[in-house]
Design an enzyme around this catalytic site. Structure first.
Site, PDB file in Angstrom:
ATOM      1  N   SER A   1       5.032   4.092   9.986  1.00  0.00           N
ATOM      2  CA  SER A   1       3.966   5.245  10.379  1.00  0.00           C
ATOM      3  C   SER A   1       4.556   5.740  11.455  1.00  0.00           C
ATOM      4  CB  SER A   1       2.652   4.534  10.835  1.00  0.00           C
ATOM      5  OG  SER A   1       1.776   5.832  11.508  1.00  0.00           O
TER       6      SER A   1
ATOM      7  N   HIS B   1     -14.250  -9.934 -10.008  1.00  0.00           N
ATOM      8  CA  HIS B   1     -15.023  -8.998  -9.204  1.00  0.00           C
ATOM      9  C   HIS B   1     -14.750  -8.540  -7.246  1.00  0.00           C
ATOM     10  CE1 HIS B   1     -18.219  -8.636 -12.488  1.00  0.00           C
ATOM     11  NE2 HIS B   1     -17.621  -9.999 -12.192  1.00  0.00           N
TER      12      HIS B   1
END
Length: 461
Positions: free
Chosen positions: A282, A161
């Site tokens: 970026s 999970h």
């Protein structure tokens, strides 16, 4: 300007011209030329089969074979010139063969339909490509096993999970992704036999009227078997869909691994660092190092699964035997093959150049990961697991309430939960011992992971 139907292979029935847009709409030359080699090879074999039945003479056979060899050279050298009238690779090759050897080229199509011709080409192409992509899967598995062997002593937090769960070896994590790919390799090898079935000699749908020797054709073209029903031979695209399902499964497995690495490479985790070769930056933030290779692998998985679903929907409503809808099988197949091939090679590069950060990985190991071990400590002293699970949970809550860690609780603290706790409980809080206790087949103990590595290596020989 409308194109005269009389120039078409099928034009004798028609007196009217084909609408120009319809003519373009009907073409598959640009996708179909991917199979130019297979089309020539299939025609060579079929010409020999016709000669065996005295449909063409030895002289005509030699002329056809020489013409086809020239066409093959032209394709391979990039000199083959496509004409606007070429509807597909089959008509292009027949048109060029006629230019080279004259009207005798028209005998090559005797008893053969484009229906059995195209599926023969496609099966030959896919057989070749399966062998090619098999190598890419094997190369990736080799990188996984080599890496797992080298880094087998690195212990990390395992997750369920996306929450910290139990200690596992880093190599165990790698093997959890390698084994699905090994399953993919097995499926691919099984698929090859189903693809390698001869359709040539089926004609349009009813069979070949000149009794060509299909067993000869099978051997000549290297197929493993013969499709026993002519209607099925020309209308079947299960082999295409099955390959695309295979490609989709591979991409699904790649995507899940890519997702894990994207998470593990984030600043919040920092378990791994991608090579510059498989990262980008970026345009505005100079500090960024983005895992674009992994994100593209994850994104392209949807593309391949979409290719598969699209073709299944195309095929599901078609009547028996060949329909023009089946022309739409090639673009998604070729796209799926290229995407899965590129993805396997990219992931091989990513895994082989990946840097792990042992310090960051070690920081993920916290005493609460050993709560199950604490419960198992009491199991070994004779208590039922359901009871020990509750006791261990109470110990976790006690540590949280005291703002400390599980291993910092004193023996007396633990004895307040159950009297069977003793001084030897301190041995529970050892990550190496924890993973070594998981020693049944498939576990994360060192020898178990080594068995997994050897299992994969023996399978890819």
């Amino acid at each position: 300007m409308a194109e005269k139907s009389s120039k078409k292979l099928w034009g004798g029935r028609f007196s009217g011209a084909t609408d120009p847009l319809m003519a373009e709409f009907n073409k598959s030359i640009y996708s179909g030329k991917e199979m130019c080699e297979e089309d020539v090879i299939g025609s060579m074999a079929y010409a020999k089969a016709l000669c065996q039945k005295n449909v063409i003479s030895e002289e005509e056979l030699n002329s056809i074979l020489k013409g086809l060899e020239q066409i093959q050279r032209e394709w391979n050298s990039g000199q083959f010139v496509l004409e606007p009238s070429d509807e597909d690779v089959h008509t292009a090759n027949e048109r060029r063969l006629t230019e080279i050897i004259g009207d005798v080229a028209g005998k090559l199509h005797t008893g053969r339909s484009r229906n059995d011709q195209v599926t023969t080409d496609l099966r030959l192409w896919l057989c070749r490509k399966i062998k090619e992509v098999e190598v890419y899967v094997i190369n990736l598995l080799k990188v996984f096993t080599n890496r797992a062997e080298m880094e087998i002593d690195v212990i990390m937090s395992g997750y369920t999970h996306l929450q910290r769960a139990q200690p596992v070896r880093w190599s165990h994590f790698l093997m959890s992704h390698a084994l699905p790919l090994l399953g993919d390799l097995g499926r691919l090898r099984q698929l090859y036999t189903r693809v390698s079935q001869l359709p040539l000699g089926a004609g349009a749908l009813a069979g070949n009227p000149f009794n060509v020797d299909r067993e000869f054709l099978r051997k000549e073209l290297g197929f493993e078997g013969i499709i026993m029903n002519s209607m099925n031979a020309v209308g079947d695209r299960d082999f295409v869909i099955e390959f695309m399902f295979w490609a989709g499964m591979v991409m699904l497995h790649i995507s899940r691994f890519a997702e894990d690495l994207i998470i593990y490479s984030s600043s919040e985790f920092g378990f791994v660092t991608l090579s510059d070769a498989y990262s980008t930056g970026s345009s505005i933030m100079p500090q960024k190092k983005n895992p674009d290779s992994l994100e593209l692998l994850r994104g392209k998985s949807g593309r391949v699964l979409g290719d598969m679903i699209g073709l299944m929907i195309t095929v599901k409503g078609t009547p028996t035997t060949y329909n023009k809808d089946l022309q739409e099988d090639k673009e998604p197949l070729f796209d799926a093959f290229k995407t899965v091939s590129d993805s396997l090679q990219i992931l091989t590069g990513v895994v082989s150049t990946l840097t792990i950060n042992p310090t960051k990985i070690a920081e993920s190991l916290t005493p609460d990961l050993l709560a199950t071990d604490l419960a198992e400590y009491l199991v070994r002293k004779g208590l039922p697991f359901r009871q020990t699970h509750h006791i261990s949970g109470s110990a976790v809550r006690m540590a949280e309430e005291r703002n400390t860690t599980l291993d910092k609780l004193s023996v007396s603290d633990l004895q307040s939960l159950h009297p069977l706790f003793d001084e030897d409980v301190s041995k529970v809080f050892n990550y190496e011992e924890s993973v070594e206790k998981r020693c049944s087949i498939g576990g994360t103990a060192k020898h178990c992971v080594q068995e997994q590595i050897e299992h994969i290596r023996s399978a890819i020989l």
